[in-house]
Motif scaffolding. Structure first.
Motif, PDB file in Angstrom:
ATOM      1  N   GLY A  97       0.807  -1.550   0.250  1.00 29.43           N
ATOM      2  CA  GLY A  97       0.315   0.717   0.224  1.00 29.43           C
ATOM      3  C   GLY A  97       0.431   1.609   0.040  1.00 29.43           C
ATOM      4  N   PHE A  98      -0.158   2.211  -1.123  1.00 29.75           N
ATOM      5  CA  PHE A  98       1.280   3.733  -0.970  1.00 29.75           C
ATOM      6  C   PHE A  98       0.112   4.467  -0.851  1.00 29.75           C
ATOM      7  N   THR A  99       0.700   5.465  -0.356  1.00 28.91           N
ATOM      8  CA  THR A  99      -0.350   6.703  -0.014  1.00 28.91           C
ATOM      9  C   THR A  99      -0.297   7.945  -1.042  1.00 28.91           C
ATOM     10  N   THR A 100       1.027   8.122  -1.584  1.00 28.22           N
ATOM     11  CA  THR A 100       1.319   8.865  -2.804  1.00 28.22           C
ATOM     12  C   THR A 100       2.251   8.115  -4.122  1.00 28.22           C
ATOM     13  N   VAL A 101       1.817   8.633  -5.709  1.00 25.75           N
ATOM     14  CA  VAL A 101       2.284   7.770  -6.850  1.00 25.75           C
ATOM     15  C   VAL A 101       3.107   7.762  -7.078  1.00 25.75           C
ATOM     16  N   SER A 102       4.050   8.256  -6.536  1.00 27.79           N
ATOM     17  CA  SER A 102       5.774   8.699  -6.818  1.00 27.79           C
ATOM     18  C   SER A 102       6.219   7.300  -5.949  1.00 27.79           C
ATOM     19  N   GLU A 103       6.023   7.258  -4.659  1.00 31.58           N
ATOM     20  CA  GLU A 103       6.445   5.518  -3.878  1.00 31.58           C
ATOM     21  C   GLU A 103       6.293   4.346  -5.078  1.00 31.58           C
ATOM     22  N   LEU A 112      -5.194  -1.199  -7.010  1.00 30.62           N
ATOM     23  CA  LEU A 112      -6.394  -0.966  -6.517  1.00 30.62           C
ATOM     24  C   LEU A 112      -6.139   0.198  -6.494  1.00 30.62           C
ATOM     25  N   LEU A 113      -6.613   1.887  -7.273  1.00 29.85           N
ATOM     26  CA  LEU A 113      -6.082   3.179  -7.439  1.00 29.85           C
ATOM     27  C   LEU A 113      -7.030   4.701  -7.991  1.00 29.85           C
ATOM     28  N   ASN A 114      -6.593   5.379  -7.151  1.00 31.34           N
ATOM     29  CA  ASN A 114      -7.026   6.325  -7.000  1.00 31.34           C
ATOM     30  C   ASN A 114      -6.702   7.395  -8.072  1.00 31.34           C
ATOM     31  N   PRO A 115      -7.554   7.403  -8.911  1.00 30.40           N
ATOM     32  CA  PRO A 115      -6.870   7.700 -10.333  1.00 30.40           C
ATOM     33  C   PRO A 115      -7.652   9.318  -9.972  1.00 30.40           C
ATOM     34  N   GLU A 116      -7.433   9.562  -9.202  1.00 26.94           N
ATOM     35  CA  GLU A 116      -8.392  11.190  -8.227  1.00 26.94           C
ATOM     36  C   GLU A 116      -7.023  11.928  -8.021  1.00 26.94           C
ATOM     37  N   MET A 117      -6.239  11.365  -7.664  1.00 31.90           N
ATOM     38  CA  MET A 117      -4.187  11.719  -6.821  1.00 31.90           C
ATOM     39  C   MET A 117      -3.695  12.590  -7.625  1.00 31.90           C
ATOM     40  N   ASP A 118      -3.319  13.113  -7.579  1.00 34.21           N
ATOM     41  CA  ASP A 118      -1.768  13.735  -8.575  1.00 34.21           C
ATOM     42  C   ASP A 118      -0.651  12.741  -8.799  1.00 34.21           C
ATOM     43  N   SER A 119      -1.060  12.927 -10.384  1.00 36.19           N
ATOM     44  CA  SER A 119      -0.139  11.784 -11.300  1.00 36.19           C
ATOM     45  C   SER A 119      -1.060  10.416 -11.406  1.00 36.19           C
ATOM     46  N   GLY A 120      -1.908  10.413 -10.350  1.00 39.98           N
ATOM     47  CA  GLY A 120      -3.107   9.275 -11.137  1.00 39.98           C
ATOM     48  C   GLY A 120      -2.663   8.591 -12.096  1.00 39.98           C
TER      49      GLY A 120
END
Length: 115
Positions: free
Chosen positions: A31-37, A51-59
């Motif tokens: 599990g990660f809370t940032t796309v960069s990680e 399982l991805l939140n595409p609404e995140m920055d860089s999602g």
């Protein structure tokens, strides 16, 4: 062999909850809370289910990378809005205001195991 599940969402509580609910002898959750990680460790994780939140920055960037590098991965988008984006064609969508059990049902179908 265990199924690898990648969870990427800015909501730490949701990431932790999904990891807790899904982790088992047959499922390994990262599990990660940032796309960069997630991008940095994508090669190590080798996800079969994402399982991805595409609404995140860089999602959207992560979604594009997953489609390019891991075309066999099953993807479920974790969204707050039912608005459609052309990048999401053919991908399962779970709206965050739906019952959590529905999401677990979608994941069960994808990984073919009882959670």
């Amino acid at each position: 062999m265990a199924v690898s599940v990648l969870v990427v969402d800015s909501d730490r509580m949701l990431v932790d909850l999904l990891a807790h609910e899904l982790q088992s002898k047959t499922v390994v959750v990262s599990g990660f809370t940032t796309v960069s990680e997630a991008l940095l460790l994508l090669e190590d994780v080798q996800p079969e289910v994402v399982l991805l939140n595409p609404e995140m920055d860089s999602g959207p960037d992560l979604l594009a990378e997953l489609r390019r590098s891991w075309p066999g991965s099953a993807i479920v988008l974790l969204k707050t809005s039912s608005d459609k984006d052309p990048l999401e064609a053919g991908i399962a969508v779970f709206l965050k205001d739906q019952p959590f059990e529905q999401l677990l049902g979608i994941i069960r179908e994808l990984i073919g195991t009882a959670l």
